[in-house]
Scaffold this motif. Sequence first.
Motif, mmCIF file in Angstrom:
data_model
loop_
_atom_site.group_PDB
_atom_site.id
_atom_site.type_symbol
_atom_site.label_atom_id
_atom_site.label_comp_id
_atom_site.label_asym_id
_atom_site.label_seq_id
_atom_site.Cartn_x
_atom_site.Cartn_y
_atom_site.Cartn_z
ATOM 1 N N VAL A 109 -5.252 12.429 3.002
ATOM 2 C CA VAL A 109 -5.465 11.341 2.039
ATOM 3 C C VAL A 109 -5.135 9.989 2.672
ATOM 4 N N ALA A 110 -4.066 9.940 3.474
ATOM 5 C CA ALA A 110 -3.711 8.692 4.174
ATOM 6 C C ALA A 110 -4.832 8.276 5.117
ATOM 7 N N SER A 111 -5.431 9.267 5.769
ATOM 8 C CA SER A 111 -6.545 9.004 6.678
ATOM 9 C C SER A 111 -7.756 8.455 5.912
ATOM 10 N N GLY A 112 -8.038 9.053 4.735
ATOM 11 C CA GLY A 112 -9.142 8.569 3.890
ATOM 12 C C GLY A 112 -8.872 7.165 3.362
ATOM 13 N N TRP A 113 -7.618 6.905 2.979
ATOM 14 C CA TRP A 113 -7.218 5.570 2.502
ATOM 15 C C TRP A 113 -7.477 4.533 3.589
ATOM 16 N N SER A 114 -7.135 4.883 4.815
ATOM 17 C CA SER A 114 -7.315 3.971 5.948
ATOM 18 C C SER A 114 -8.777 3.546 6.084
ATOM 19 N N GLY A 115 -9.697 4.515 5.931
ATOM 20 C CA GLY A 115 -11.130 4.213 6.053
ATOM 21 C C GLY A 115 -11.593 3.212 5.008
ATOM 22 N N TYR A 116 -11.193 3.446 3.746
ATOM 23 C CA TYR A 116 -11.591 2.533 2.659
ATOM 24 C C TYR A 116 -10.959 1.144 2.838
ATOM 25 N N PHE A 117 -9.682 1.123 3.218
ATOM 26 C CA PHE A 117 -8.962 -0.143 3.382
ATOM 27 C C PHE A 117 -9.584 -0.987 4.494
ATOM 28 N N GLN A 118 -9.932 -0.326 5.608
ATOM 29 C CA GLN A 118 -10.566 -1.055 6.707
ATOM 30 C C GLN A 118 -11.940 -1.581 6.289
ATOM 31 N N GLY A 119 -12.645 -0.790 5.460
ATOM 32 C CA GLY A 119 -13.948 -1.238 4.949
ATOM 33 C C GLY A 119 -13.807 -2.485 4.090
ATOM 34 N N LEU A 120 -12.750 -2.499 3.244
ATOM 35 C CA LEU A 120 -12.497 -3.666 2.382
ATOM 36 C C LEU A 120 -12.175 -4.900 3.226
ATOM 37 N N LEU B 179 0.936 3.043 8.074
ATOM 38 C CA LEU B 179 1.542 1.976 7.270
ATOM 39 C C LEU B 179 1.598 2.345 5.793
ATOM 40 N N ILE B 180 0.505 2.944 5.259
ATOM 41 C CA ILE B 180 0.500 3.271 3.824
ATOM 42 C C ILE B 180 1.507 4.395 3.526
ATOM 43 N N VAL B 181 1.687 5.335 4.459
ATOM 44 C CA VAL B 181 2.688 6.394 4.273
ATOM 45 C C VAL B 181 4.091 5.781 4.223
ATOM 46 N N LEU B 182 4.358 4.808 5.082
ATOM 47 C CA LEU B 182 5.663 4.117 5.092
ATOM 48 C C LEU B 182 5.912 3.388 3.773
ATOM 49 N N ILE B 183 4.891 2.669 3.293
ATOM 50 C CA ILE B 183 5.032 1.887 2.045
ATOM 51 C C ILE B 183 5.292 2.812 0.853
ATOM 52 N N ILE B 184 4.518 3.914 0.755
ATOM 53 C CA ILE B 184 4.686 4.842 -0.377
ATOM 54 C C ILE B 184 6.061 5.517 -0.325
ATOM 55 N N THR B 185 6.519 5.860 0.888
ATOM 56 C CA THR B 185 7.845 6.478 1.021
ATOM 57 C C THR B 185 8.934 5.513 0.552
ATOM 58 N N LEU B 186 8.794 4.246 0.923
ATOM 59 C CA LEU B 186 9.755 3.224 0.496
ATOM 60 C C LEU B 186 9.821 3.173 -1.029
ATOM 61 N N LEU B 187 8.656 3.263 -1.678
ATOM 62 C CA LEU B 187 8.598 3.254 -3.147
ATOM 63 C C LEU B 187 9.267 4.512 -3.727
ATOM 64 N N LEU C 279 -1.882 9.965 -2.724
ATOM 65 C CA LEU C 279 -0.886 9.996 -1.646
ATOM 66 C C LEU C 279 0.538 9.982 -2.221
ATOM 67 N N LEU C 280 0.743 9.136 -3.237
ATOM 68 C CA LEU C 280 2.062 9.042 -3.882
ATOM 69 C C LEU C 280 2.502 10.396 -4.429
ATOM 70 N N VAL C 281 1.605 11.065 -5.164
ATOM 71 C CA VAL C 281 1.977 12.333 -5.809
ATOM 72 C C VAL C 281 2.136 13.456 -4.778
ATOM 73 N N MET C 282 1.276 13.462 -3.756
ATOM 74 C CA MET C 282 1.387 14.500 -2.716
ATOM 75 C C MET C 282 2.692 14.360 -1.925
ATOM 76 N N LEU C 283 3.044 13.130 -1.563
ATOM 77 C CA LEU C 283 4.314 12.909 -0.844
ATOM 78 C C LEU C 283 5.504 13.261 -1.744
ATOM 79 N N TYR C 284 5.388 12.909 -3.016
ATOM 80 C CA TYR C 284 6.432 13.247 -3.996
ATOM 81 C C TYR C 284 6.600 14.767 -4.064
ATOM 82 N N GLY C 285 5.473 15.482 -4.189
ATOM 83 C CA GLY C 285 5.507 16.940 -4.263
ATOM 84 C C GLY C 285 6.146 17.552 -3.024
ATOM 85 N N GLN C 286 5.797 17.002 -1.852
ATOM 86 C CA GLN C 286 6.348 17.531 -0.599
ATOM 87 C C GLN C 286 7.870 17.363 -0.531
#
Length: 471
Positions: free
Chosen positions: A123-134, A164-172, A318-325
């Motif tokens: 999911v982090a990898s997919g997020w990266s693709g969309y974010f770079q597109g934006l 970066l997005i994994v780091l930000i979500i973990t911080l949250l 990503l938030l819920v998957m990391l939470y679950g893990q």
Amino acid sequence: MDLFRKKSIPELIKAAGQKDVTLKKELGAFDLSMLGIGAIIGTGIFVLTGVAAAEHAGPALILSFVLSGLACVFAALCYAEFASTVPVSGSAYTYSYATFGELIAWILGWDLILEYGLASSAVASGWSGYFQGLLAGFGIHFPTALTSAYDPAKGTFIDVPAILIVLIITLLLTQGVKKSARFNTIMVIIKLAVVLLFIGVGVWYVEPTNWTPFMPFGFSGVTTGAATVFFAYIGFDAVSTAAEEVKNPQKNMPIGIIASLLVCTILYIIVSGILTGIVPYQQLNVKNPVAFALNYIHQDWVAGFISLGAIAGITTVLLVMLYGQTRLFYAISRDGLLPKVFSKVDKKKQTPVVNSWITCLLVSIFAGLVPLGRLAELVNIGTLFAFMTVAIGILYLRKNKQAPTTGFRVPFVPYIPILAFLFCGYLALQLPAVSWISFAVWLLIGLVVYFGYGRKHSTLNSHSNQVKKVS
């Protein structure tokens, strides 16, 4: 050597109430439903729908979603009973400890580590693709070497936005479960608004002729499509990992699991119908099918919103998957099968902070360095295995009359658990051989870890040793 030693349901609940390791109970039925929708609507609806239609199902993608949805509804009912009966962190791992014993529980826990960990990375990898597109739309580009996983042929070495997005979500997540749930709810509202916007605009551009032939690849294409889009439903089981942080779990857990699954199934069926009605299915083999469909009908302004919604959507997954893990690591560690550092809870924030950062590190390595396709392959088989085990667990609970009569109960037992097992088993058989081989290798590694560390350090092992000393 008792490999199938069990923890009774009262023992599991008592262990969860130990003062030095308790998590804060802050979540209600609405929070859980939002967590479920947050986990389910994301990569599946914004990414996988196009590929599944173009390569496997055609317009009959609607039936693929119905088939996958049915498998999940049957499994969700089984999860809901367990979550109501055993309101403890750990999801299917904890349920197996009560029904099948330690070894099977460990195998399932190890399997779920694969599911949540690799799903988070994918999911982090997919997020990266969309974010770079934006960003590209504003003329901002990352250096090629930092845009994707290791692939020297393409000149890419590491996916920095994914890390970066994994780091930000973990911080949250380390700030406490209520703040995480609040952020998730805001993001879920944004992405639901975007999905409804697509439905509201797209429905006027549907050409019924695009739905013929309806089943171009035959029924086998529909079933392969169902196995492919199954990834889109992964997430409702992550809701059950929140059990220890829920107010009145007997009532709220079943509501959260079933409500989130029903909302998402209905939306998936409507979106896939409109998508294949707007664009001929042969042209949908793209990474961003929903935005592509809107560009196809020259609704570019809506396509921009869709990209924003996709980023919000994938962020919540990503938030819920990391939470679950993190909660899974917490539960396994509390039972002694993993080092105690994973079940250490921060006194102030009442969250497993150290565990969260270790999870962040592991997920970042996979997200940054391993290609997306290889990550996604293993996630489906791990989830289907967990669903099948939970379905059998319900039959076992009922046969041995272990479950209390209060709380949610699966209707029409034994038929619904058997249907859950058969549907999920059938979907698992549609997956490629490489997925099965990789899964077997992962389970073998898990057995080495169990016999090398877990069996010796298990709290049940310590307890039996103490009993022997006393006697």
